[in-house]
Scaffold this active site. Structure first.
Site, PDB file in Angstrom:
ATOM      1  CG  HIS A   1      -5.053  -3.076   0.014  1.00 45.06           C
ATOM      2  ND1 HIS A   1      -4.506  -2.711  -1.027  1.00 45.06           N
ATOM      3  CD2 HIS A   1      -4.636  -2.433   1.336  1.00 45.06           C
ATOM      4  CE1 HIS A   1      -3.614  -1.352  -0.504  1.00 45.06           C
ATOM      5  NE2 HIS A   1      -3.797  -1.316   0.742  1.00 45.06           N
TER       6      HIS A   1
ATOM      7  CG  ASP B   1      -6.208  -3.611  -3.595  1.00 41.79           C
ATOM      8  OD1 ASP B   1      -7.153  -2.891  -3.332  1.00 41.79           O
ATOM      9  OD2 ASP B   1      -4.904  -3.404  -3.392  1.00 41.79           O
TER      10      ASP B   1
ATOM     11  CB  SER C   1      -0.997   0.086   1.205  1.00 40.39           C
ATOM     12  OG  SER C   1      -2.124   0.787   0.930  1.00 40.39           O
TER      13      SER C   1
END
Length: 760
Positions: free
Chosen positions: A499, A469, A349
């Site tokens: 994610h 995601d 991320s």
């Protein structure tokens, strides 16, 4: 379980024998396969003073144990070898399987018996994963088969866990960055947490650039969240212009201070278990949060190249090009005399995003990045096609909200007292610059677009990304991977999850593959390893990974959507509008059941449809007003078994990342029946229907041709499946929630779904 083994390096007989000898296996090329196999098995039981006992607990046939077999005159057969191989890898006869041959086929077992190749088979077994999720050699080393001598030991091109994690050095330094992001007249200092084994050899470094690691301010974050309920603004017709601007760091001076010995220490920092795995294998771990975080100075500039520079300065320090101090008082400097200067960045991320940004600087010393679920353009994270568009699961968030979350200097009361007023001024400037009113691309977002500098990347890159995601959407990895220079080594893992990290999944040897790559790039080990450029998780069955050549094809198939005129009403009744605004999941449930305001088209497939790339909706649309937003989702619709998007724990602590160090669960995506799967989605302000830089007017009740690109994906639909197209306006998870009374009309007879098709 199913084997998808990418990390094993095929090895010559001589090399296999040499590596086995280095581990203490007493094998002899002149002896029979049966004798060598028995010797190997007895070595596995190094904890036992008498290896007869554990050997008797293995079976070779339904009516014979292994001890009896090796004491007999019976010859070694494929049946016996396979049964023993399964057992040493943790599979239990009568529990995990009854018929070995059928089970081996189900596993896609990578070793096929040949009596003349027994030494190579033993070598391969050691490098193969057990049921527990560890390779057999890692499992043996974790139990103490090799001593922790703080030196490197390799097997099949991979470093083994022989560094003592009970005697780690944990220290803090403060690196001077060529920045003054809070404009206080002082160069910013960057706090660096270092964890390294005690070793006489220079160590490579895994660096996790994480703005979260010094703490997050959830109270300030929540106060800053924006209300999504607002009318869609009618924008003036115009052209947007931006310019490429090189980031220019400030000048720094050579440091003449004495070398300090007494460094700040710490006992704990929240670590990333993939880093822990490599820590036990001779790779230092450092965690850096960058400007504007607790322990550092400066302002949280959030995504621009000033923030990137604060991480780059740490790589410069590891290579002797920057100064670090023992403390904020700057009385002594400290040098990274323990480091070999070679760095790989890690993390998911925001962390992976910083890795991409760093790579685009071309900084010397950055040898490789492992970037998971990473952003390549911040505009595409918080905006889409001229719309404010929240990341999945976080309606109301924007980049300045993220700044509030990660500006952890305000968690230190003294820093808050001295610096908050200036911080608020800079935060307000950021809030204005990101232009939440229009949702348009501008210079602020262009300065946070790493794609324009992708040509400067020279390190090896590894990307992982979930095709489910909807936080960091698949376009982020699609665009950076396709923008990379052809001259670099690049690898992409596309999984069917959301994610999430994937290093501890049962079905793929990601951890071991990274071990081989890092030994190549950071330790200079010549291991003849070649990893495919792209590995994709098949969506049609469990635990199946396949090599792919490209993400995105030019071959297309056009699917007609019908002949009707469909009306999409934007307005909801007051109670319904409030209910959806309060819980966007209720809206999603209604949308997928056909109960929200929408136009719905079901396409029954008469043949397989292997999607690879960016689906485009080409639509004939008109709006009843001079504004309009268009949302679309494509579903694999109908009850059948599909992969879930969240991995579940198969075991709780079966993976040992060292020698009784940093244990973690073994996980996998479940395969179970459900009603649908989102294949892709997309959103557009119809004023941006031609491109991002052109703002057009929307003529009332006049037909427009619109091309809406959806999120790229690779997804295989089979003959007989139903592909569902959902067209609607407001999305209560992602877009602004405009409840004004307008409608869109879609002429299906002039509309198509354009699908990129994977070649065989």
């Amino acid at each position: 379980m199913r084997y998808n083994q990418f990390s094993y390096i095929p090895t010559s007989l001589e090399r296999a024998a040499e590596e086995l000898k280095e581990l203490g296996f007493d094998l002899d090329l002149q002896k029979t396969a049966k004798v060598n196999l028995e010797s190997f098995l007895r070595k596995l039981f190094f904890h036992y003073p008498d290896s007869d006992y554990p050997l008797s607990h293995l079976i070779t046939k339904n009516d014979m144990d292994a001890l009896s077999f090796f004491q007999s005159e019976q010859e070694l057969s494929k049946e016996v070898f396979d049964l023993l191989a399964l057992q040493v890898l943790g599979f239990i006869p009568g529990v995990d399987f009854t018929e070995a041959d059928a089970f081996l086929d189900k596993l896609a077992f990578p070793i096929h018996f040949d009596e003349t190749e027994i030494i190579k088979h033993i070598h391969h077994i050691l490098a193969t994963r057990c049921k527990s999720g560890m390779t057999l050699i890692d499992d043996l080393v974790s139990q103490g088969m090799l001593t922790m001598d703080n030196d490197y030991h390799f097997f099949n091109g991979k470093s083994l866990a022989t560094f003592d994690t009970s005697q780690l050095i944990r220290e803090v330094v403060y690196v001077e960055a060529p920045l003054d992001t809070d404009q206080d007249g002082q160069l910013d200092l960057i706090k660096v947490n270092i964890i390294r084994p005690q070793s006489q050899k220079p160590l490579p470094t895994l660096m996790t650039p994480s703005p979260y690691h010094q703490g997050i301010n959830e109270v300030a974050n929540d106060k800053k969240l924006y209300r999504m309920e607002k009318e869609l603004v009618v924008k003036k017709r115009r052209q947007i212009t931006v310019e490429d601007r090189d980031f220019i760091p400030l000048e720094t001076q050579p440091c003449k201070l004495p070398i300090g010995q007494n460094l700040e220490i710490f006992s704990y920092i929240n670590s990333y278990s993939l880093n822990d795995y490599f820590l036990a294998r001779g790779f230092a771990n450092i965690y850096v949060s960058g400007v504007g975080t607790a322990g550092s100075t400066g302002f949280m500039t959030s995504g621009d190249y000033a923030q990137i520079e604060s991480f780059k300065a740490v790589i410069d320090w590891l290579n002797g090009r920057a100064t670090a101090y023992t403390s904020h008082s700057k009385t002594h400097q400290v040098r990274a005399d323990w480091a070999n200067g070679l760095v790989c960045t890690t993390g998911k991320s925001y962390l992976g995003t910083m890795s991409t940004g760093l790579a685009t600087t071309g900084v010397d010393g950055l040898a490789m990045i492992i970037a998971e679920s990473a952003i390549s353009s911040w505009y595409n994270y918080y905006r889409e096609n001229g719309l404010v568009c929240s990341p999945g699961g976080y309606p109301g968030e924007d980049l300045d909200v993220l700044t509030e979350l990660t500006y952890s200097r305000n968690l230190l009361a003294g820093d808050y007292l001295r610096h908050n007023d200036r911080y608020q001024e800079l935060l307000n400037q950021q809030s204005q610059a990101l232009d939440r009113q229009s949702g348009d691309y501008n210079q602020f977002w262009h300065d946070r677009n790493y794609l324009k500098n992708a040509h400067q990347i020279k390190c090896d890159v590894v990307y992982t990304h979930g095709l489910q995601d909807w936080n960091v959407k698949p376009r982020q990895v699609y665009e950076i991977v396709n923008a990379l220079p052809s001259t670099i080594n690049k690898h992409l893992f596309l999984h069917q999850g959301e994610h999430v990290y994937m290093h501890n999944w049962q079905s793929i040897d990601f951890r071991e593959s990274m071990n081989v790559l890092l030994c190549q790039k950071l330790l200079g080990l010549a291991n003849d390893f070649s990893l495919p450029e792209m590995i994709w998780q098949d969506n049609t069955c469990p635990q199946n990974w396949q090599e792919r050549k490209v993400f995105g094809t030019s071959t297309i198939k056009e699917l007609d959507l019908g002949q009707e005129l469909l009306l999409i009403d934007n307005h909801y009744g007051e109670d319904e509008f409030k209910a959806y605004g309060k819980d966007f999941r209720a809206f999603k449930a209604a949308l997928f059941k056909g109960k929200a305001n929408q136009a719905l088209v079901d396409i029954l497939l008469e043949e397989d449809l292997p999607i690879n790339g960016e689906i485009v909706l080409q639509l004939k649309v008109k709006s009843s007003e001079n504004k309009g937003l268009l949302s679309a989702q494509i579903l694999d619709y109908g009850k059948k078994k599909r992969l879930g998007d969240l991995p579940i724990a198969l075991t709780q602590s079966s993976i040992d990342n060292g020698q009784n160090f940093s244990r973690e669960p073994l996980k996998e995506l479940p395969f179970r029946e459900d009603s649908y799967r989102v294949i892709s989605k997309g959103f557009m302000n119809l004023q941006n229907r031609n491109n991002l830089s052109s703002i057009e007017t929307i003529p009332n009740n006049k037909w427009m041709t619109v091309r809406l690109p959806l999120q790229p994906t690779i997804y295989h639909l089979e003959k007989g499946d139903t592909l569902r197209v959902i067209l609607y306006t407001t999305d209560f998870e992602h877009t602004v929630r405009d409840n004004s009374n307008y409608a869109l009309t879609i002429d299906l007879s002039q509309s198509q779904l354009i699908v990129p098709i994977a070649s065989n």
